[in-house]
Design a protein around this motif. Sequence first.
Motif, PDB file in Angstrom:
ATOM      1  N   THR A 446      48.716 -62.222  49.907  1.00  0.00           N
ATOM      2  CA  THR A 446      49.567 -62.829  48.943  1.00  0.00           C
ATOM      3  C   THR A 446      50.196 -61.786  48.065  1.00  0.00           C
ATOM      4  O   THR A 446      50.890 -62.315  46.957  1.00  0.00           O
ATOM      5  N   LEU A 447      49.811 -60.351  48.333  1.00  0.00           N
ATOM      6  CA  LEU A 447      50.313 -59.405  47.464  1.00  0.00           C
ATOM      7  C   LEU A 447      51.233 -58.707  47.987  1.00  0.00           C
ATOM      8  O   LEU A 447      51.300 -58.336  49.121  1.00  0.00           O
ATOM      9  N   GLN A 513      52.477 -61.079  43.113  1.00  0.00           N
ATOM     10  CA  GLN A 513      51.492 -61.911  43.521  1.00  0.00           C
ATOM     11  C   GLN A 513      52.152 -63.456  43.720  1.00  0.00           C
ATOM     12  O   GLN A 513      52.408 -63.868  42.559  1.00  0.00           O
TER      13      GLN A 513
END
Length: 581
Positions: A446-447, A513
């Motif tokens: 997710t980053l 993010q």
Amino acid sequence: MKLLIVIFSLVCFSLSQAQAKGLSLIIEADQPEIQKFLETGLTAPEVLSTEQQTNKRWLRYYQKQLPQLVEDIMQPLGYFNSKTGSQMTHPSPGQQVLTVQVSAGEPIRISQLDLKMAGPGTGDEKVLTLLQAFPLKPDDVLRQDLYEQGKALLIEDIVGHGFLDAHFTAHQIRVHLEDYQAEITLHLETGPRYTFGPTSFSSDSSYPQRFLSRFLSHREGETFSHEKLGKTQLNLINADLFQKVTVSPQREQATAEQIPISIDLQPAPRHQWRPGIGYGTDSGARVSLRYRDLNLFRNGHELKGDLLLAQYQQSLVTTYIIPDLDRLDSQTQLRVGFDREESDSYLSRELFSEAEYQRALRNRLLGALFIRLTQEYSEIGGEETRAQMLLPGVRLQWRSRESQQAGQPGVYVSVELKGAQDSLLSDTSLLQLKAQASSRFPISKTLFALIRLQGGTTWHNDPLRELPASLRFFAGGDRSVRGYGYQALGPEDTDGDVVGGKHLLVGNFELEQRLTEKWGSAIFYDLGNAFNSFADYDLAQGAGIGVRRYTPIGPIRLDLARQIGQSRPRWRLHLSIGFDW
């Protein structure tokens, strides 16, 4: 009995796909290669962990059936003589551990592999290579899953090489349990090799045959391939010219092993209008309108008109697109337009015409040759500049395979080189190079990290005032150094007005993010500036935080940035919409 075991297993699986609450299932196998299969195939039913009295009976029944459940997993892996034991322990109050011990025993190995081919494709080198790639060899452990996968892939690949009638005349596994050996017989008949026949397009298509033929990835006489047909269909869909595309091989009409192809096309409306509305801190409020004529003169040419009315910019551009009838990846574009732009640093009004030839080169590289004639009036720092420029040049763009779709991780690079000579319809001579490189890559699921570099340099011996605003470099804004106004950074005159420079360096570094499917957050650091000398320059800096709202047309970015290194640092809010490339 086996039916009862299957029903019991399905009931257990439906009750829980994970370990039962309060009950841990531990599997101990003496062969590491089968451990993962047992862990996937055996689950602890939820019914074993309830408070009901019947739990112990269910547990005893489950333990009794474990040998058969393990055997059903082991036999397809080549182990027909496995032994299974189980033991229940209570390491702590309320905790139950069921340990299953599996001894694989001696495996069944392949003693003979009778893999043969017959038919017209027997001597084909590609087909022989496919045959040699069969996943099982003599003395291998008999893996029935690999056997079935190998059969399916062999037929699929041979059919993909044009042998559409390929089939197995014999496919058999004989297992000798007493000797721990197995014999495999696999005989393949290739049948004839088919080729592409003539391709016909639906009669109601208003596009000429030669124009449509450029979308074909197959040619008459080539080996028939469903993959090439799929590529042809994808080419036609991606052209954005048709509402419906149907590509059909007419196998029942094949003659001499040639299969004719029928393509049914439903053209999109020829005249299209697309309005738009938006806002960005660089452009202000804006409305836009695009018009497209998809089939000008019924020869596949396209006419586009783009109107932009924004708070700080207004433009009207007409583009005439002439496709290359011999190459799908080539076209010529003729543009004429007017552009007016106003910022805190300058006012520019430009009337231009441009001819550009685009062509895809090797390894996802797009090249273009262009020549641009422009008449521009600029007001910069209290000075007025009127310039006529004839600018020939070249553009190159490259995208990594991962970034073919906008917003996806990958790398994007673009380079433009253009120049002018004062003896050739230009008021001054120059050579200018601009380049940009962007990389978006995942750090975790997710980053994501984004790095973007921009640079430019101008070789120009005349005074800077000879350059119009469009040929000077400025920095600052949503896609430059955040924390500063749009085009507000660059060399200044004696009155402190920004007048732009000959060179540019900008770098953006961002971590994004993803919080949910539609929302995300970001932190960023930007630096850069425009300047006149590589020996003396100062890079402005900005940093901040942002919010992302993901939409089908790209993320909406709201960034709050603060200037760094200034005696009186200021905060600035930036809003932008769209992908980074």
